[in-house]
Design a protein around this motif. Structure first.
Motif, PDB file in Angstrom:
ATOM      1  N   PRO A 313      41.841  25.451  37.171  1.00  0.00           N
ATOM      2  CA  PRO A 313      41.738  26.009  38.529  1.00  0.00           C
ATOM      3  C   PRO A 313      42.465  27.348  38.658  1.00  0.00           C
ATOM      4  N   GLU A 314      43.635  27.486  38.036  1.00  0.00           N
ATOM      5  CA  GLU A 314      44.367  28.749  38.126  1.00  0.00           C
ATOM      6  C   GLU A 314      43.577  29.890  37.486  1.00  0.00           C
ATOM      7  N   GLU A 315      42.949  29.630  36.337  1.00  0.00           N
ATOM      8  CA  GLU A 315      42.154  30.661  35.678  1.00  0.00           C
ATOM      9  C   GLU A 315      40.977  31.091  36.547  1.00  0.00           C
ATOM     10  N   VAL A 316      40.381  30.134  37.245  1.00  0.00           N
ATOM     11  CA  VAL A 316      39.288  30.465  38.164  1.00  0.00           C
ATOM     12  C   VAL A 316      39.796  31.409  39.250  1.00  0.00           C
ATOM     13  N   GLY A 317      40.951  31.092  39.811  1.00  0.00           N
ATOM     14  CA  GLY A 317      41.537  31.942  40.843  1.00  0.00           C
ATOM     15  C   GLY A 317      41.850  33.338  40.347  1.00  0.00           C
ATOM     16  N   LEU A 318      42.366  33.432  39.130  1.00  0.00           N
ATOM     17  CA  LEU A 318      42.714  34.740  38.565  1.00  0.00           C
ATOM     18  C   LEU A 318      41.466  35.592  38.313  1.00  0.00           C
ATOM     19  N   ILE A 319      40.371  34.959  37.919  1.00  0.00           N
ATOM     20  CA  ILE A 319      39.109  35.694  37.725  1.00  0.00           C
ATOM     21  C   ILE A 319      38.638  36.272  39.051  1.00  0.00           C
ATOM     22  N   LEU A 320      38.648  35.438  40.095  1.00  0.00           N
ATOM     23  CA  LEU A 320      38.190  35.895  41.411  1.00  0.00           C
ATOM     24  C   LEU A 320      39.072  37.020  41.944  1.00  0.00           C
ATOM     25  N   ARG A 321      40.386  36.912  41.763  1.00  0.00           N
ATOM     26  CA  ARG A 321      41.287  37.965  42.211  1.00  0.00           C
ATOM     27  C   ARG A 321      41.024  39.275  41.451  1.00  0.00           C
ATOM     28  N   ALA A 322      40.782  39.162  40.145  1.00  0.00           N
ATOM     29  CA  ALA A 322      40.516  40.366  39.336  1.00  0.00           C
ATOM     30  C   ALA A 322      39.232  41.050  39.791  1.00  0.00           C
ATOM     31  N   ILE A 323      38.228  40.254  40.169  1.00  0.00           N
ATOM     32  CA  ILE A 323      36.961  40.829  40.637  1.00  0.00           C
ATOM     33  C   ILE A 323      37.160  41.553  41.964  1.00  0.00           C
ATOM     34  N   GLY A 324      38.106  41.037  42.790  1.00  0.00           N
ATOM     35  CA  GLY A 324      38.384  41.716  44.058  1.00  0.00           C
ATOM     36  C   GLY A 324      38.400  40.830  45.284  1.00  0.00           C
ATOM     37  N   PHE A 325      38.246  39.513  45.123  1.00  0.00           N
ATOM     38  CA  PHE A 325      38.305  38.608  46.264  1.00  0.00           C
ATOM     39  C   PHE A 325      39.770  38.410  46.676  1.00  0.00           C
ATOM     40  N   ASP A 326      40.030  38.429  47.991  1.00  0.00           N
ATOM     41  CA  ASP A 326      41.404  38.265  48.451  1.00  0.00           C
ATOM     42  C   ASP A 326      41.628  36.865  49.011  1.00  0.00           C
TER      43      ASP A 326
END
Length: 519
Positions: A313-326
């Protein structure tokens, strides 16, 4: 801006198709319209494909469907497609094993197998699911009347085997049981299976998961699979109602994303990715693997390095943050019980606090009644299908993720964020080892190479059920004549053919009866 993503016209227009019979579209909810989507056209002014670079990934663009590039969904026949003959070669029974989406693919194969053999299909049996302990059956999940009617131009379908008479007594016809080979070619059905059907009048194929070759070099057969999957298989009204209720509630507050968070015991045991768990948890996973999967020597470090481990789950969150989702992004989680529990969800929740699932949205009494077992999976399927963005965290052997991605592609190239686990693995390994400089840039670069839900060539191991392009899509002005959309009157043509077949059959029956009585 993300090059080549946004279509010039996002409005959907009606066009003739097998799923548009009866003029019902104007009266149906959004969720039901999804399952008639062959009548919808998505036109795009984009004429070519522009490659996406990391600087072009824009969250604003991702909330819109990918560019259609002139393609629209179409599973109607484009060549001569005669109706099922009045007299079939016999009856076909199948038992569809596995979970909801494995069964769904098996149902598509069963219809195609019946067409290939000129057989009358008995309503497919759904195995009582061993994981969910669910025995809803076909009638408990799907709209049977719609299923039979939607496929009337393709196969004859009955709800049960007929009774036979012997010495004045009636009894149910018995089907000859066969275990079909895995991924059997068409030739097996037209020889071995058909021979037994003609001998016994009915055959029973069990189990029926992955029992018909997926890649078939005849587009009309593939389009039949799409007609079954995206038009004929419609969930029962109470499932559609609840799904619609959840989607409307989520969308009332703006865009939302659905994530299939595949971090459950069965998938982790299958992948052999154990080292991040406690010794006690590892023993549980080892025991489950030994009882359910073939014995293999799987090393975590090797599996992780080649992207074979499910994302945490943390890796999923980090991917989304890197793409630009806040952290204002609203996310619907489609998942069973996450292995390791809150310990793994806490980092994800700290990045994205606005999380929902089918247990937290909608009336509690309806949710309790309708979201158990396969019914809950059906609701998750519809919410993931209708979400603005869908993100699978572990595709490959995940039938749920594969089917939702294929349906979203057919439903107008709706955005899919599909992590390339193999490309991302070394980036996450570097971060764990303290080398985090340029982490987000590296993630964006890896993610920029994915299609984000747009039309793309199917390459193994991608499944036909994940990507039915180009067979189940067409263009109004194609470069290749094979991609030309069917004529607007295709339903009328099919209906006329079916009417003639039925009329000829009645005349033949009348003639036979006359000849018999005149003797």
């Amino acid at each position: 801006m993300m090059g080549g993503r946004r279509g010039g016209n996002r409005h959907q227009k009606q066009s003739s198709g097998v799923g548009g019979i009866g003029g019902m579209l104007g009266r149906l909810s959004v969720a039901v319209i999804v399952l008639f989507i062959c009548t919808l056209s998505l036109y795009s002014t984009i004429k070519g494909t522009t490659s996406i670079t990391r600087s072009e990934i824009s969250v604003d663009e991702l909330w819109s469907p990918a560019a259609a590039q002139g393609w629209r969904p179409s599973s109607a026949p484009r060549s001569d497609w005669p109706p099922p003959p009045i007299e079939s070669n016999g009856y076909l029974r199948v038992r569809c094993n596995g979970g909801l989406n494995q069964q769904r693919s098996a149902i598509c194969n069963a219809v195609l197998a019946a067409r290939i053999m000129n057989a009358t299909l008995v309503l497919p049996e759904l195995d009582a699911n061993s994981f969910w302990h669910d025995d809803s059956g076909f009638k408990g999940l799907y709209d049977v009347e719609h299923f039979i009617k939607a496929l009337r131009y393709d196969v004859k379908i009955v709800e049960r085997l007929p009774e036979t008479s012997s010495k004045g007594k009636s009894k149910k016809m018995k089907a000859y049981q066969i275990r079909p080979p895995r991924d059997a070619p068409i030739s097996w059905y037209t020889t071995d299976a058909l021979q037994k059907m003609k001998e016994h009048g009915a055959i029973y194929l069990t189990p029926f998961s992955h029992r018909l070759a997926e890649e078939i070099d005849y587009p009309e057969y593939q389009r039949l699979r799409c007609r079954v999957n995206y038009h004929a298989l419609r969930f029962k009204p109470h499932i559609m109602k609840l799904s619609n209720m959840i989607v409307n509630k989520l969308r009332s507050q703006g865009h939302f994303m659905a994530i299939h968070l595949r971090f459950e015991m069965d998938m982790l045991a299958f992948a052999g990715c154990l080292d991040i768990f406690t010794p006690k948890e590892q023993e549980i996973l080892k025991k489950y693997r030994k009882e359910n999967f073939a014995d293999k020597d799987l090393k975590y470090s090797e599996r992780r390095a080649i992207g074979k481990c499910p994302l945490t789950p943390e890796e999923v969150g980090l991917i989304l943050r890197a793409i630009g989702f806040d952290n204002s992004t609203r996310i619907y989680i489609a998942a069973g019980e996450l292995f390791g529990g809150e310990r793994f969800m806490k980092p994800f929740r700290s990045l994205f606090p606005h999380l929902e699932n089918h247990s937290t949205v909608g009336p509690a009494d309806e949710l309790a009644e309708n979201t158990r077992g396969l019914l809950g999976s059906a609701v998750d399927y519809m919410v993931c299908l209708l979400a603005d963005i869908f993100m699978p965290t572990y595709d490959g052997p995940s039938n749920f993720a594969n089917n939702v991605m294929g349906h979203r592609l057919y439903y107008g190239f709706r955005t899919i964020i599909q992590p390339d686990r193999k490309a991302l693995a070394p980036i996450f390994i570097d971060r764990e080892n303290g080398r985090s400089a340029g982490f987000e840039e590296a993630v964006r670069h890896a993610m920029s190479k994915t299609p984000f839900g747009g039309p793309h060539k199917r390459v193994k191991p991608e499944s036909f059920y994940t990507n039915s392009w180009p067979e189940c899509f067409c263009q109004t002005s194609p470069q290749n004549p094979a991609d030309k959309c069917p004529p607007e009157n295709v339903v009328e043509v099919l209906n006329d053919q079916l009417h003639r077949e039925e009329t000829d059959g009645k005349e033949t029956d009348s003639l036979n009866q006359t000849n018999f009585t005149s003797r």
